[in-house]
Write an enzyme that holds these catalytic residues in place. Structure first.
Site, PDB file in Angstrom:
ATOM      1  N   LYS A 151      80.555  38.406  26.532  1.00  0.00           N
ATOM      2  CA  LYS A 151      79.417  39.337  26.642  1.00  0.00           C
ATOM      3  C   LYS A 151      78.161  38.559  26.247  1.00  0.00           C
ATOM      4  CE  LYS A 151      76.586  42.133  25.230  1.00  0.00           C
ATOM      5  NZ  LYS A 151      75.176  41.893  25.640  1.00  0.00           N
TER       6      LYS A 151
ATOM      7  N   GLU B 140      77.926  34.203  13.120  1.00  0.00           N
ATOM      8  CA  GLU B 140      76.877  33.250  12.740  1.00  0.00           C
ATOM      9  C   GLU B 140      75.551  33.921  13.052  1.00  0.00           C
ATOM     10  OE1 GLU B 140      77.267  30.670  10.967  1.00  0.00           O
ATOM     11  OE2 GLU B 140      79.452  30.609  11.065  1.00  0.00           O
TER      12      GLU B 140
ATOM     13  N   CYS C 168      68.001  29.234  15.447  1.00  0.00           N
ATOM     14  CA  CYS C 168      68.468  29.840  14.191  1.00  0.00           C
ATOM     15  C   CYS C 168      68.235  28.880  13.032  1.00  0.00           C
ATOM     16  CB  CYS C 168      69.930  30.227  14.301  1.00  0.00           C
ATOM     17  SG  CYS C 168      70.946  28.869  14.860  1.00  0.00           S
TER      18      CYS C 168
ATOM     19  N   GLU D  96      63.303  36.667   8.702  1.00  0.00           N
ATOM     20  CA  GLU D  96      63.324  35.793   9.873  1.00  0.00           C
ATOM     21  C   GLU D  96      62.327  36.308  10.924  1.00  0.00           C
ATOM     22  OE1 GLU D  96      66.735  35.943  12.665  1.00  0.00           O
ATOM     23  OE2 GLU D  96      66.822  33.767  12.445  1.00  0.00           O
TER      24      GLU D  96
HETATM   25  P1  NAP Z   1      71.102  40.076  18.697  1.00  0.00           P
HETATM   26  O1  NAP Z   1      70.078  41.061  19.066  1.00  0.00           O
HETATM   27  O2  NAP Z   1      71.843  40.246  17.433  1.00  0.00           O
HETATM   28  O3  NAP Z   1      72.133  40.019  19.920  1.00  0.00           O
HETATM   29  C1  NAP Z   1      73.218  39.113  19.955  1.00  0.00           C
HETATM   30  C2  NAP Z   1      74.273  39.650  20.901  1.00  0.00           C
HETATM   31  O4  NAP Z   1      74.865  40.836  20.346  1.00  0.00           O
HETATM   32  C3  NAP Z   1      73.735  40.044  22.272  1.00  0.00           C
HETATM   33  O5  NAP Z   1      74.688  39.703  23.256  1.00  0.00           O
HETATM   34  C4  NAP Z   1      73.607  41.545  22.128  1.00  0.00           C
HETATM   35  O6  NAP Z   1      73.625  42.227  23.362  1.00  0.00           O
HETATM   36  C5  NAP Z   1      74.838  41.874  21.310  1.00  0.00           C
HETATM   37  N1  NAP Z   1      74.798  43.158  20.629  1.00  0.00           N
HETATM   38  C6  NAP Z   1      73.708  43.844  20.194  1.00  0.00           C
HETATM   39  N2  NAP Z   1      74.083  44.996  19.595  1.00  0.00           N
HETATM   40  C7  NAP Z   1      75.442  45.054  19.651  1.00  0.00           C
HETATM   41  C8  NAP Z   1      76.416  45.998  19.215  1.00  0.00           C
HETATM   42  N3  NAP Z   1      76.075  47.113  18.568  1.00  0.00           N
HETATM   43  N4  NAP Z   1      77.718  45.725  19.457  1.00  0.00           N
HETATM   44  C9  NAP Z   1      78.081  44.595  20.103  1.00  0.00           C
HETATM   45  N5  NAP Z   1      77.205  43.674  20.541  1.00  0.00           N
HETATM   46  C10 NAP Z   1      75.898  43.890  20.311  1.00  0.00           C
HETATM   47  O7  NAP Z   1      70.494  38.602  18.664  1.00  0.00           O
HETATM   48  P2  NAP Z   1      69.513  37.965  19.720  1.00  0.00           P
HETATM   49  O8  NAP Z   1      68.213  38.701  19.658  1.00  0.00           O
HETATM   50  O9  NAP Z   1      70.194  37.845  21.026  1.00  0.00           O
HETATM   51  O10 NAP Z   1      69.366  36.472  19.135  1.00  0.00           O
HETATM   52  C11 NAP Z   1      68.500  36.114  18.086  1.00  0.00           C
HETATM   53  C12 NAP Z   1      69.231  36.078  16.747  1.00  0.00           C
HETATM   54  O11 NAP Z   1      70.354  35.215  16.825  1.00  0.00           O
HETATM   55  C13 NAP Z   1      68.393  35.506  15.622  1.00  0.00           C
HETATM   56  O12 NAP Z   1      68.560  36.303  14.472  1.00  0.00           O
HETATM   57  C14 NAP Z   1      68.988  34.125  15.379  1.00  0.00           C
HETATM   58  O13 NAP Z   1      68.815  33.603  14.082  1.00  0.00           O
HETATM   59  C15 NAP Z   1      70.409  34.360  15.687  1.00  0.00           C
HETATM   60  N6  NAP Z   1      71.089  33.108  16.017  1.00  0.00           N
HETATM   61  C16 NAP Z   1      71.972  32.569  15.124  1.00  0.00           C
HETATM   62  C17 NAP Z   1      72.611  31.374  15.402  1.00  0.00           C
HETATM   63  C18 NAP Z   1      73.609  30.768  14.442  1.00  0.00           C
HETATM   64  O14 NAP Z   1      74.411  29.942  14.858  1.00  0.00           O
HETATM   65  N7  NAP Z   1      73.591  31.131  13.173  1.00  0.00           N
HETATM   66  C19 NAP Z   1      72.352  30.716  16.602  1.00  0.00           C
HETATM   67  C20 NAP Z   1      71.444  31.282  17.486  1.00  0.00           C
HETATM   68  C21 NAP Z   1      70.830  32.484  17.186  1.00  0.00           C
HETATM   69  P3  NAP Z   1      72.237  42.678  24.061  1.00  0.00           P
HETATM   70  O15 NAP Z   1      71.539  41.420  24.444  1.00  0.00           O
HETATM   71  O16 NAP Z   1      72.702  43.464  25.230  1.00  0.00           O
HETATM   72  O17 NAP Z   1      71.473  43.470  23.050  1.00  0.00           O
END
Ligand code: NAP
Ligand code: MG
Length: 484
Positions: free
Chosen positions: A175, A250, A284, A384
């Site tokens: 997904k 992560e 991140c 963040e």
């Molecule tokens: P996000 O909003 O948390 O979304 C991540 C994924 O989760 C997307 O595929 C999203 O789908 C899905 N998702 C959202 N709500 C969900 C739910 N209730 N149940 C299941 N899946 C759900 O993060 P983002 O905005 O895509 O990415 C930015 C964040 O990622 C930042 O906080 C960054 O720090 C973090 N990040 C961390 C790392 C690491 O390795 N630590 C690496 C890269 C990024 P949708 O797109 O359809 O909402």
């Protein structure tokens, strides 16, 4: 596959059958959608899990040769389509073309690196306390693994999960982020063309709160690997914990770079600017707090501001130094945090606006932004942003620097600039971060090194990447075999 077919279930491309319309935009020209298509429904998500479950036994029983042949073929295909993939990535995510090219190259490298797991994800033979009994461990696939990924590294992050999962004999429901489904679809298309059997990898594109939720609550899922924000990751970990299956999350970061007076200040400033503004701050591991000894804070600040002002922003396709933010939502977040920092009393030194008077309808651009006079308790020092906004905090000694660096909920990446080996050693021991750099940027990692955070940045179940990443994707079974 037609333009609107983004779902890949049991070896068939199909349209989503929900009422949700996903609109994919170029963040440098958002007014003109690139593509729009219906998202998957909950029943399609369930069908994808069913297909992965049905394929699990056969794929789990394949030989290492069968699995790595597909993985090497995918790597070759990614290289053959390198430029096309990079352009697709830049179009939907916005990053500079050279960054996309590097990321696509890395995806090929990851498939080759993880292909070795087909042969090296080994158990152990251990000395037995009973001479009649042979004691050893074997590794077995978990079964069906759900992969939920973010948009910021839209081919590398899915690849490092997916490649590790299939190398070790698991099947996958993938997904991707709703912001970046085009490169996700291209990746799966290459897997299919490389000969991956149907059902082994299934792609479901649709909103996280519906199809993501459907996948993660399906009883047939055996493990979950998630990368994304801390809020969503903690929600998912909570949901999955009830079932007791392995979950790896992560999440976000608020990464510090500490600079001591004995450091090479020019190198430290280069690193801070690269870590804070590279990829529009959307890593991140991005540097978001620059913690500098008071004796050199003026000099370092000047050097960082000069670098920020030198950065050229523009559409990713023109390969500028810095592209736009990914989405309207992230664009709004960036400007909200700039307002918050000013309201809290931080001093804006540079940036804070759209570059060259660009209007918002001409792309989600923001200038590289530097704040000083930031206090550790301010929101701009704690939360963040995920944008090119750097906070400078002055400290009076190493102890204070360490305390400030650790005084956040996150613990992903941290760096120290110094010439003093004793400070370097103490920093590596006492910093609360999963990735520690001495005289290097907080960003960037090598694929053979484990990757993951501490504290609110990670579930700390098992690191990703590295030569032991297979541990998350396998059971280790202890066998006692006594001859009859
Ligand atoms: P996000 O909003 O948390 O979304 C991540 C994924 O989760 C997307 O595929 C999203 O789908 C899905 N998702 C959202 N709500 C969900 C739910 N209730 N149940 C299941 N899946 C759900 O993060 P983002 O905005 O895509 O990415 C930015 C964040 O990622 C930042 O906080 C960054 O720090 C973090 N990040 C961390 C790392 C690491 O390795 N630590 C690496 C890269 C990024 P949708 O797109 O359809 O909402
Ligand atoms: Mg999001």
């Amino acid at each position: 596959m037609t333009d609107t077919q983004f779902q890949y279930i049991d070896g068939e491309w199909c349209d989503g059958d929900s009422d949700d319309e996903l609109v994919i935009r170029d963040p440098a020209a958002p007014d003109d959608p690139v593509v729009s298509f219906p998202g998957a429904s909950r029943s399609q998500a369930a069908a994808a899990v069913g297909a992965a479950a049905a394929a699990s036994e056969t794929w789990g029983a394949t030989t290492p040769e069968e699995r790595d042949a597909v993985m090497y073929a995918v790597a070759d295909r990614i290289e053959d389509h390198h430029e096309e993939l990079a352009r697709t990535l830049t179009r939907e995510e916005g990053k500079p073309l050279s960054s996309s090219r590097a990321e696509v190259g890395r995806a090929a490298e990851l498939f080759r690196f993880f292909a070795s797991f087909t042969r090296t994800a080994a158990g152990d033979t251990l000395p037995s306390s009973d001479p009649e009994t042979f004691t050893y461990t074997v590794r077995e696939p978990l079964g069906v693994v759900a992969l939920v990924t973010p948009w910021n590294f839209p081919i590398a992050t899915p690849t490092w999960k997916l490649a590790a999962a299939i190398a070790t004999g698991n099947t996958v429901v993938f997904k991707p982020s709703s912001e970046t489904p085009m490169v996700a679809r291209a990746l799966v298309d290459h897997l299919e063309a490389a000969g991956l059997p149907e059902g082994v990898v299934n792609l479901v594109v649709g909103s996280g709160s519906t199809v993501g939720d459907e996948i993660l609550t399906d009883e047939r899922i055996d493990a979950v690997s998630f990368t994304g924000s801390t809020d969503v990751g903690q929600h998912i970990a909570g949901t999955v914990a009830e079932r007791g299956i392995p979950v790896q999350t992560e999440m976000g970061g608020k990464n510090p770079q500490v600079v001591l007076p004995d450091a090479d200040l020019e190198t430290a400033a280069d690193a801070a600017a690269a870590g804070a503004f590279g990829l529009t701050g959307q890593a991140c591991t991005a540097t978001s707090r620059l913690i500098v000894h008071e004796d050199v804070v003026e000099e370092v600040t000047e050097a960082v501001v000069a670098r920020a002002e030198d950065i050229q922003t523009g559409p990713g396709i023109e390969d500028p130094d810095m592209g736009p933010a990914v989405s309207a939502e992230q664009d709004e977040t960036n400007f909200q945090y700039i307002e918050v920092a000013e309201a809290e009393g931080a001093t804006l030194l540079t940036g804070g606006d759209r570059p060259d008077g660009r209007e918002s309808d001409a792309g989600y651009f923001v200038e590289p932004t530097v704040f000083t006079d930031v206090e550790p308790g301010m929101r701009i020092a704690q939360e963040e942003v995920f944008g090119p906004v750097l906070s400078i905090l002055a400290v009076s000694d190493f102890e204070e620097a360490l305390a400030v660096a650790n005084d956040v909920e996150y613990g992903l990446s941290a760096s120290l600039f110094t010439a003093d080996m004793a400070s370097a050693r103490r920093f590596t021991e006492e910093i609360e971060a999963g990735v520690v750099k001495i005289n290097g940027t907080t960003t960037g990692s090598q694929i053979q090194m484990p990757f993951g955070g501490m504290k609110a940045s990670s579930s700390e179940t098992q690191k990703e990447l590295g030569h032991r990443a297979y541990e998350f994707y396998t059971h280790k079974k202890a066998v006692y075999r006594t001859d009859p």
